[in-house]
Design a protein around this motif. Structure first.
Motif, PDB file in Angstrom:
ATOM      1  N   THR A 101     -12.527  -4.102  27.765  1.00  0.00           N
ATOM      2  CA  THR A 101     -13.265  -2.899  28.150  1.00  0.00           C
ATOM      3  C   THR A 101     -14.205  -2.541  27.010  1.00  0.00           C
ATOM      4  O   THR A 101     -13.771  -2.420  25.856  1.00  0.00           O
ATOM      5  CB  THR A 101     -12.297  -1.733  28.422  1.00  0.00           C
ATOM      6  OG1 THR A 101     -11.468  -2.061  29.543  1.00  0.00           O
ATOM      7  CG2 THR A 101     -13.056  -0.453  28.718  1.00  0.00           C
TER       8      THR A 101
ATOM      9  N   HIS B  64     -16.588  -4.902  35.952  1.00  0.00           N
ATOM     10  CA  HIS B  64     -16.755  -3.658  36.707  1.00  0.00           C
ATOM     11  C   HIS B  64     -16.886  -2.482  35.755  1.00  0.00           C
ATOM     12  O   HIS B  64     -16.475  -2.534  34.596  1.00  0.00           O
ATOM     13  CB  HIS B  64     -15.543  -3.440  37.620  1.00  0.00           C
ATOM     14  CG  HIS B  64     -14.222  -3.548  36.910  1.00  0.00           C
ATOM     15  ND1 HIS B  64     -13.600  -2.480  36.309  1.00  0.00           N
ATOM     16  CD2 HIS B  64     -13.414  -4.620  36.688  1.00  0.00           C
ATOM     17  CE1 HIS B  64     -12.464  -2.881  35.762  1.00  0.00           C
ATOM     18  NE2 HIS B  64     -12.326  -4.185  35.975  1.00  0.00           N
TER      19      HIS B  64
ATOM     20  N   TYR C  13     -15.214 -13.056  41.735  1.00  0.00           N
ATOM     21  CA  TYR C  13     -14.590 -11.992  40.954  1.00  0.00           C
ATOM     22  C   TYR C  13     -15.379 -11.816  39.662  1.00  0.00           C
ATOM     23  O   TYR C  13     -15.946 -12.772  39.135  1.00  0.00           O
ATOM     24  CB  TYR C  13     -13.132 -12.336  40.650  1.00  0.00           C
ATOM     25  CG  TYR C  13     -12.339 -12.623  41.899  1.00  0.00           C
ATOM     26  CD1 TYR C  13     -11.715 -11.598  42.605  1.00  0.00           C
ATOM     27  CD2 TYR C  13     -12.236 -13.918  42.398  1.00  0.00           C
ATOM     28  CE1 TYR C  13     -11.007 -11.861  43.775  1.00  0.00           C
ATOM     29  CE2 TYR C  13     -11.530 -14.189  43.560  1.00  0.00           C
ATOM     30  CZ  TYR C  13     -10.924 -13.155  44.248  1.00  0.00           C
ATOM     31  OH  TYR C  13     -10.235 -13.411  45.402  1.00  0.00           O
TER      32      TYR C  13
ATOM     33  N   HIS D 161     -11.528   0.715  38.686  1.00  0.00           N
ATOM     34  CA  HIS D 161     -12.638  -0.067  39.221  1.00  0.00           C
ATOM     35  C   HIS D 161     -13.708   0.898  39.722  1.00  0.00           C
ATOM     36  O   HIS D 161     -13.464   1.669  40.652  1.00  0.00           O
ATOM     37  CB  HIS D 161     -12.181  -0.974  40.366  1.00  0.00           C
ATOM     38  CG  HIS D 161     -11.303  -2.092  39.904  1.00  0.00           C
ATOM     39  ND1 HIS D 161      -9.998  -2.239  40.321  1.00  0.00           N
ATOM     40  CD2 HIS D 161     -11.539  -3.117  39.057  1.00  0.00           C
ATOM     41  CE1 HIS D 161      -9.470  -3.304  39.754  1.00  0.00           C
ATOM     42  NE2 HIS D 161     -10.382  -3.850  38.976  1.00  0.00           N
TER      43      HIS D 161
ATOM     44  N   ILE E  73     -15.720   1.185  34.470  1.00  0.00           N
ATOM     45  CA  ILE E  73     -14.367   1.692  34.241  1.00  0.00           C
ATOM     46  C   ILE E  73     -14.459   3.013  33.490  1.00  0.00           C
ATOM     47  O   ILE E  73     -15.411   3.254  32.747  1.00  0.00           O
ATOM     48  CB  ILE E  73     -13.529   0.654  33.453  1.00  0.00           C
ATOM     49  CG1 ILE E  73     -12.076   1.127  33.302  1.00  0.00           C
ATOM     50  CG2 ILE E  73     -14.161   0.326  32.108  1.00  0.00           C
ATOM     51  CD1 ILE E  73     -11.139   0.064  32.738  1.00  0.00           C
TER      52      ILE E  73
ATOM     53  N   ASP F 236      -8.485  -1.626  30.247  1.00  0.00           N
ATOM     54  CA  ASP F 236      -8.232  -2.820  31.049  1.00  0.00           C
ATOM     55  C   ASP F 236      -8.619  -4.040  30.223  1.00  0.00           C
ATOM     56  O   ASP F 236      -9.741  -4.109  29.706  1.00  0.00           O
ATOM     57  CB  ASP F 236      -9.078  -2.735  32.328  1.00  0.00           C
ATOM     58  CG  ASP F 236      -8.779  -3.841  33.328  1.00  0.00           C
ATOM     59  OD1 ASP F 236      -7.818  -4.603  33.135  1.00  0.00           O
ATOM     60  OD2 ASP F 236      -9.526  -3.932  34.324  1.00  0.00           O
TER      61      ASP F 236
ATOM     62  N   PHE G 250     -20.448  -3.377  39.994  1.00  0.00           N
ATOM     63  CA  PHE G 250     -19.851  -4.707  39.897  1.00  0.00           C
ATOM     64  C   PHE G 250     -20.674  -5.521  38.905  1.00  0.00           C
ATOM     65  O   PHE G 250     -21.902  -5.467  38.912  1.00  0.00           O
ATOM     66  CB  PHE G 250     -19.861  -5.392  41.266  1.00  0.00           C
ATOM     67  CG  PHE G 250     -19.400  -6.828  41.211  1.00  0.00           C
ATOM     68  CD1 PHE G 250     -18.064  -7.134  40.988  1.00  0.00           C
ATOM     69  CD2 PHE G 250     -20.305  -7.868  41.363  1.00  0.00           C
ATOM     70  CE1 PHE G 250     -17.629  -8.450  40.930  1.00  0.00           C
ATOM     71  CE2 PHE G 250     -19.881  -9.194  41.312  1.00  0.00           C
ATOM     72  CZ  PHE G 250     -18.546  -9.485  41.089  1.00  0.00           C
TER      73      PHE G 250
END
Length: 267
Positions: free
Chosen positions: A250, A184, A181, A191, A186, A115, A195
């Motif tokens: 990521t 997160h 927002y 998700h 992964i 991501d 958080f």
């Protein structure tokens, strides 16, 4: 099967082999974003960019993470100008000179996710927009540098926030930091816990351990941090109409430091 911590958030711990599989998914995302960035020219629609992204992902025998996710209709999020995140690609209007476009992309390869997001300057953009994007990217990289075994989750948050504040001071622009927002966990899902806030005091939250993977993704605006969600149920825009930028990678926690799993391949 993934292994889990016994206490606190259910944070997935990956083996080295599983992280290497995530790297392969990350490379699909990196190649896709590179092609989308190259194609994002005046006169091109975000729907055309979405088609390019989906074809690139599927040509790699991967699956777009976003398409169908909770009903999302596309393979990328394409957030234009005052749109912060979760923008839905559209055939109109087409891109114009001076637009600022944030593209978020995910891919699943052999069950593992990558991501990443970039903000693209379409042609010549205003200097304030260039600085906004650079400040957001710098905040992301500050967060990446804070990823190491033994650190706490909010050490990343603090690094992101501190870099954004430093950019505000350097640029003489009061950037808005989006707090609703954030990043997160992964891995085998897109998700996952935890958080990752983009603001916060250091030294709090779960201890980072080798084998964890996190998506680090600050979003800054050129004005207010107030957000509004459009009637489409997805697109989030700035409350004051100011422009926004979004950068994401990521990142895996390793004994040797952060491993950016969605970084482009080097020659």
């Amino acid at each position: 099967m993934p292994r889990w911590l016994r206490r606190g958030d259910r944070i997935e711990i990956k083996t080295r082999g599983e992280l290497e599989a995530m790297r392969e998914a990350g490379l699909v995302v990196a190649r896709t974003l590179a092609l989308v960035t190259e194609a994002a020219k005046p006169g091109v629609s975000t729907a055309e960019l979405d088609e390019l992204a989906e074809q690139t992902i599927r040509d790699a025998d991967a699956v777009p993470s976003f398409k169908g996710y909770h009903g999302f209709p596309a393979s990328i999020c394409a957030s234009l100008n005052e749109q912060i995140v979760h923008g839905i690609p559209s055939a109109s209007p087409t891109l114009s000179e001076g637009d600022l476009l944030s593209v978020d992309c995910g891919a699943i390869l052999n069950g593992w996710h990558g991501d990443s997001a970039v903000t693209i300057a379409v042609g010549d953009v205003a200097e304030t927009d260039r600085k906004l994007s650079a400040a957001t990217e710098a905040a992301m990289w500050a967060g990446v540098e804070a990823v190491r075994p033994g650190a706490r989750l909010t050490d990343i948050s603090f690094a992101v926030e501190s870099a954004a504040l430093q950019a505000s001071e350097t640029d003489g622009i009061d950037y808005g930091m989006i707090v609703e927002y954030g990043g997160h966990g992964i891995g085998s899902e897109m998700h996952m816990d935890p958080f990752l806030p983009n603001v916060g005091k250091p030294g709090k939250g779960p201890v980072l351990k080798t084998g964890m993977a996190l998506a680090i993704e600050p979003m800054l605006t050129g004005g207010s941090a107030e957000t509004l969600e459009l009637d489409d149920g997805w697109t989030v825009v700035t409350g004051d109409g100011s422009r926004a930028a979004h950068w994401e990678h990521t990142v895996a926690v390793t004994a040797d430091g952060p491993w950016v799993l969605t970084a482009p391949e080097t020659a």
